[in-house]
Scaffold this motif. Structure first.
Motif, PDB file in Angstrom:
ATOM      1  N   SER A  52       0.855  -1.199   0.000  1.00  0.00           N
ATOM      2  CA  SER A  52       0.000   0.000   0.000  1.00  0.00           C
ATOM      3  C   SER A  52       0.889   1.247   0.000  1.00  0.00           C
ATOM      4  N   GLY A  53       0.284   2.408  -0.228  1.00  0.00           N
ATOM      5  CA  GLY A  53       1.039   3.658  -0.233  1.00  0.00           C
ATOM      6  C   GLY A  53       1.763   3.894   1.088  1.00  0.00           C
ATOM      7  N   GLY A  54       1.064   3.664   2.196  1.00  0.00           N
ATOM      8  CA  GLY A  54       1.668   3.873   3.517  1.00  0.00           C
ATOM      9  C   GLY A  54       2.820   2.907   3.761  1.00  0.00           C
ATOM     10  N   GLN A  55       2.629   1.650   3.316  1.00  0.00           N
ATOM     11  CA  GLN A  55       3.704   0.659   3.493  1.00  0.00           C
ATOM     12  C   GLN A  55       4.932   1.047   2.672  1.00  0.00           C
ATOM     13  N   LYS A  56       4.690   1.534   1.450  1.00  0.00           N
ATOM     14  CA  LYS A  56       5.821   1.945   0.606  1.00  0.00           C
ATOM     15  C   LYS A  56       6.569   3.115   1.240  1.00  0.00           C
ATOM     16  N   GLN A  57       5.806   4.043   1.832  1.00  0.00           N
ATOM     17  CA  GLN A  57       6.473   5.186   2.462  1.00  0.00           C
ATOM     18  C   GLN A  57       7.302   4.716   3.658  1.00  0.00           C
ATOM     19  N   ARG A  58       6.805   3.712   4.390  1.00  0.00           N
ATOM     20  CA  ARG A  58       7.605   3.160   5.496  1.00  0.00           C
ATOM     21  C   ARG A  58       8.897   2.536   4.973  1.00  0.00           C
ATOM     22  N   VAL A  59       8.803   1.856   3.836  1.00  0.00           N
ATOM     23  CA  VAL A  59      10.012   1.276   3.245  1.00  0.00           C
ATOM     24  C   VAL A  59      10.995   2.399   2.887  1.00  0.00           C
ATOM     25  N   GLY A  60      10.450   3.500   2.332  1.00  0.00           N
ATOM     26  CA  GLY A  60      11.300   4.650   1.988  1.00  0.00           C
ATOM     27  C   GLY A  60      11.999   5.210   3.225  1.00  0.00           C
ATOM     28  N   ILE A  61      11.268   5.249   4.328  1.00  0.00           N
ATOM     29  CA  ILE A  61      11.854   5.756   5.575  1.00  0.00           C
ATOM     30  C   ILE A  61      12.928   4.790   6.077  1.00  0.00           C
ATOM     31  N   ALA A  62      12.617   3.497   6.028  1.00  0.00           N
ATOM     32  CA  ALA A  62      13.596   2.490   6.491  1.00  0.00           C
ATOM     33  C   ALA A  62      14.892   2.600   5.691  1.00  0.00           C
ATOM     34  N   ARG A  63      14.731   2.811   4.395  1.00  0.00           N
ATOM     35  CA  ARG A  63      15.894   2.934   3.524  1.00  0.00           C
ATOM     36  C   ARG A  63      16.724   4.161   3.886  1.00  0.00           C
ATOM     37  N   ALA A  64      16.027   5.272   4.115  1.00  0.00           N
ATOM     38  CA  ALA A  64      16.733   6.515   4.426  1.00  0.00           C
ATOM     39  C   ALA A  64      17.468   6.430   5.764  1.00  0.00           C
ATOM     40  N   ILE A  65      16.856   5.760   6.746  1.00  0.00           N
ATOM     41  CA  ILE A  65      17.503   5.732   8.070  1.00  0.00           C
ATOM     42  C   ILE A  65      18.511   4.591   8.202  1.00  0.00           C
ATOM     43  N   SER A  66      18.593   3.715   7.181  1.00  0.00           N
ATOM     44  CA  SER A  66      19.454   2.528   7.298  1.00  0.00           C
ATOM     45  C   SER A  66      20.914   2.898   7.535  1.00  0.00           C
ATOM     46  N   ILE A  67      21.355   4.018   6.980  1.00  0.00           N
ATOM     47  CA  ILE A  67      22.765   4.393   7.170  1.00  0.00           C
ATOM     48  C   ILE A  67      22.907   5.445   8.273  1.00  0.00           C
ATOM     49  N   GLU A  68      21.854   5.550   9.092  1.00  0.00           N
ATOM     50  CA  GLU A  68      21.862   6.454  10.245  1.00  0.00           C
ATOM     51  C   GLU A  68      22.347   7.851   9.877  1.00  0.00           C
ATOM     52  N   PRO A  69      21.596   8.523   9.003  1.00  0.00           N
ATOM     53  CA  PRO A  69      21.990   9.883   8.621  1.00  0.00           C
ATOM     54  C   PRO A  69      21.875  10.807   9.826  1.00  0.00           C
ATOM     55  N   THR A  70      22.649  11.866   9.837  1.00  0.00           N
ATOM     56  CA  THR A  70      22.529  12.809  10.943  1.00  0.00           C
ATOM     57  C   THR A  70      21.510  13.885  10.598  1.00  0.00           C
ATOM     58  N   LEU A  71      21.250  14.059   9.288  1.00  0.00           N
ATOM     59  CA  LEU A  71      20.208  15.001   8.869  1.00  0.00           C
ATOM     60  C   LEU A  71      19.263  14.277   7.917  1.00  0.00           C
ATOM     61  N   LEU A  72      17.977  14.328   8.238  1.00  0.00           N
ATOM     62  CA  LEU A  72      16.972  13.683   7.394  1.00  0.00           C
ATOM     63  C   LEU A  72      16.039  14.766   6.858  1.00  0.00           C
ATOM     64  N   ILE A  73      15.966  14.858   5.527  1.00  0.00           N
ATOM     65  CA  ILE A  73      15.086  15.853   4.916  1.00  0.00           C
ATOM     66  C   ILE A  73      13.853  15.129   4.398  1.00  0.00           C
ATOM     67  N   CYS A  74      12.685  15.529   4.876  1.00  0.00           N
ATOM     68  CA  CYS A  74      11.437  14.888   4.454  1.00  0.00           C
ATOM     69  C   CYS A  74      10.656  15.900   3.622  1.00  0.00           C
ATOM     70  N   ASP A  75      10.521  15.620   2.327  1.00  0.00           N
ATOM     71  CA  ASP A  75       9.798  16.554   1.450  1.00  0.00           C
ATOM     72  C   ASP A  75       8.385  16.040   1.218  1.00  0.00           C
ATOM     73  N   GLU A  76       7.433  16.565   1.956  1.00  0.00           N
ATOM     74  CA  GLU A  76       6.026  16.172   1.863  1.00  0.00           C
ATOM     75  C   GLU A  76       5.859  14.649   1.939  1.00  0.00           C
ATOM     76  N   PRO A  77       6.424  14.020   2.969  1.00  0.00           N
ATOM     77  CA  PRO A  77       6.416  12.552   2.994  1.00  0.00           C
ATOM     78  C   PRO A  77       5.029  11.954   3.200  1.00  0.00           C
ATOM     79  N   THR A  78       4.080  12.771   3.629  1.00  0.00           N
ATOM     80  CA  THR A  78       2.754  12.207   3.912  1.00  0.00           C
ATOM     81  C   THR A  78       1.688  12.736   2.956  1.00  0.00           C
ATOM     82  N   ALA A  79       2.107  13.545   1.974  1.00  0.00           N
ATOM     83  CA  ALA A  79       1.106  14.233   1.153  1.00  0.00           C
ATOM     84  C   ALA A  79       0.246  13.280   0.314  1.00  0.00           C
ATOM     85  N   SER A  80       0.812  12.124  -0.051  1.00  0.00           N
ATOM     86  CA  SER A  80       0.032  11.235  -0.920  1.00  0.00           C
ATOM     87  C   SER A  80      -0.747  10.179  -0.131  1.00  0.00           C
TER      88      SER A  80
END
Ligand SMILES: Nc1ncnc2c1ncn2[C@@H]1O[C@H](COP(=O)(O)OP(=O)(O)OP(=O)(O)O)[C@@H](O)[C@H]1O
Ligand SMILES: [Mg+2]
Length: 256
Positions: A151-179
């Motif tokens: 689902s859309g929400g599940q895909k967005q969670r995957v996107g978040i998991a991917r982004a945090i996998s390398i433990e970034p110190t800055l995370l930029i979220c551009d309208e992550p919930t708009a869709s």
């Protein structure tokens, strides 16, 4: 990681100023909300900060280090520390790859990164992907699925998991919930809030919806036609001297 932007300006073509003298600061572990209507320059700002676009004037300092104005897509060190979550989860997932392969892309790109959740373990690649799914509240069984089966929400969670996998110190979220629909939006905001508490990431949360921003951020800036017209703390949201444009955004979000 602290971020300081001073007098940042950018134009795509002559005479069209897309970002105009932008200045703001975010302290390590804080979340800054960036609100503004469509076309106000939010995504451009995100892309400049991510190093996908150059900028003309001003300066960007990350943890006191100046970030050069040229495109920085090749600066590995930088891309390792700064990750992005996009509005459209589809755009960051390859429809032909099973979820686990997409999830591992950042870790494969930055093999030198050893995130804390992998510190004392000898996990297989698939198990690493399963761990990442668990961090964002998804079941392990999703590893072998394809994006089209989520689902859309599940895909967005995957996107978040991917982004945090390398433990970034800055995370930029551009309208992550708009869709996403409203209940799923809230779940994603709760997830980001929980991850921020756990990891002390600095977050920039971009949205046209001031309500979503108030959920996650204590400090916010309001962009209009490329300029910051208002900048305030959450508790000052309803102050009389808020900019008329901020008041209009509050009204539009029905939180007045
Ligand atoms: N690659 C580009 N070349 C030329 N102009 C661009 C480019 N990208 C964006 N713009 C222009 O810059 C301005 C700001 O666009 P931007 O995408 O940053 O807005 P936004 O606030 O993210 O809008 P939205 O809420 O619709 O996503 C717009 O006028 C847009 O047309
Ligand atoms: Mg945008």
């Amino acid at each position: 990681m602290s971020l300081e932007v001073v007098g940042l300006s950018k134009n795509y073509e002559k005479n069209t100023q897309v970002l105009n003298n932008i200045s703001f600061q975010v302290k390590e572990g804080d979340c800054l909300g960036i609100v503004g209507e469509s076309g106000s320059g939010k995504s451009t700002l995100a892309r400049v900060l991510l190093g996908l676009e150059s900028y003309k004037d001003g300066s960007i300092m990350l943890n006191g280090q100046p970030i050069p104005p040229q495109k920085r897509s090749l600066l590995r060190q930088y891309r390792k520390n700064v990750q992005m979550i996009f509005q459209d989860a589809n755009s960051s997932l390859n429809p032909k790859l099973p979820i686990w392969k997409s999830l591992l892309e950042p870790l494969d790109n930055f093999k030198e990164v050893k995130p804390s959740f992998l510190a004392h373990s000898n996990l297989t690649r698939k198990q690493i992907a399963e761990n990442l799914l668990e961090m964002v509240g998804l079941g392990k069984e999703m590893v072998d699925r394809f994006p089209g089966e989520l689902s859309g929400g599940q895909k967005q969670r995957v996107g978040i998991a991917r982004a945090i996998s390398i433990e970034p110190t800055l995370l930029i979220c551009d309208e992550p919930t708009a869709s996403l629909d409203v209940t799923v939006q809230i779940q994603i905001l709760e997830l980001l809030s929980e991850l921020q508490r756990k990891t002390n990431m600095t977050i920039l949360f971009i949205s046209h919806d001031i309500r979503a921003v108030t959920y996650l951020c204590r400090k916010m800036i309001v962009l209009k036609e490329g300029s910051i017209v208002d900048q305030f703390m959450l508790e000052e949201l309803y102050d009389q001297d808020r900019h008329s444009y901020t008041k209009a955004l509050i009204k539009a979000a029905s939180i007045d």
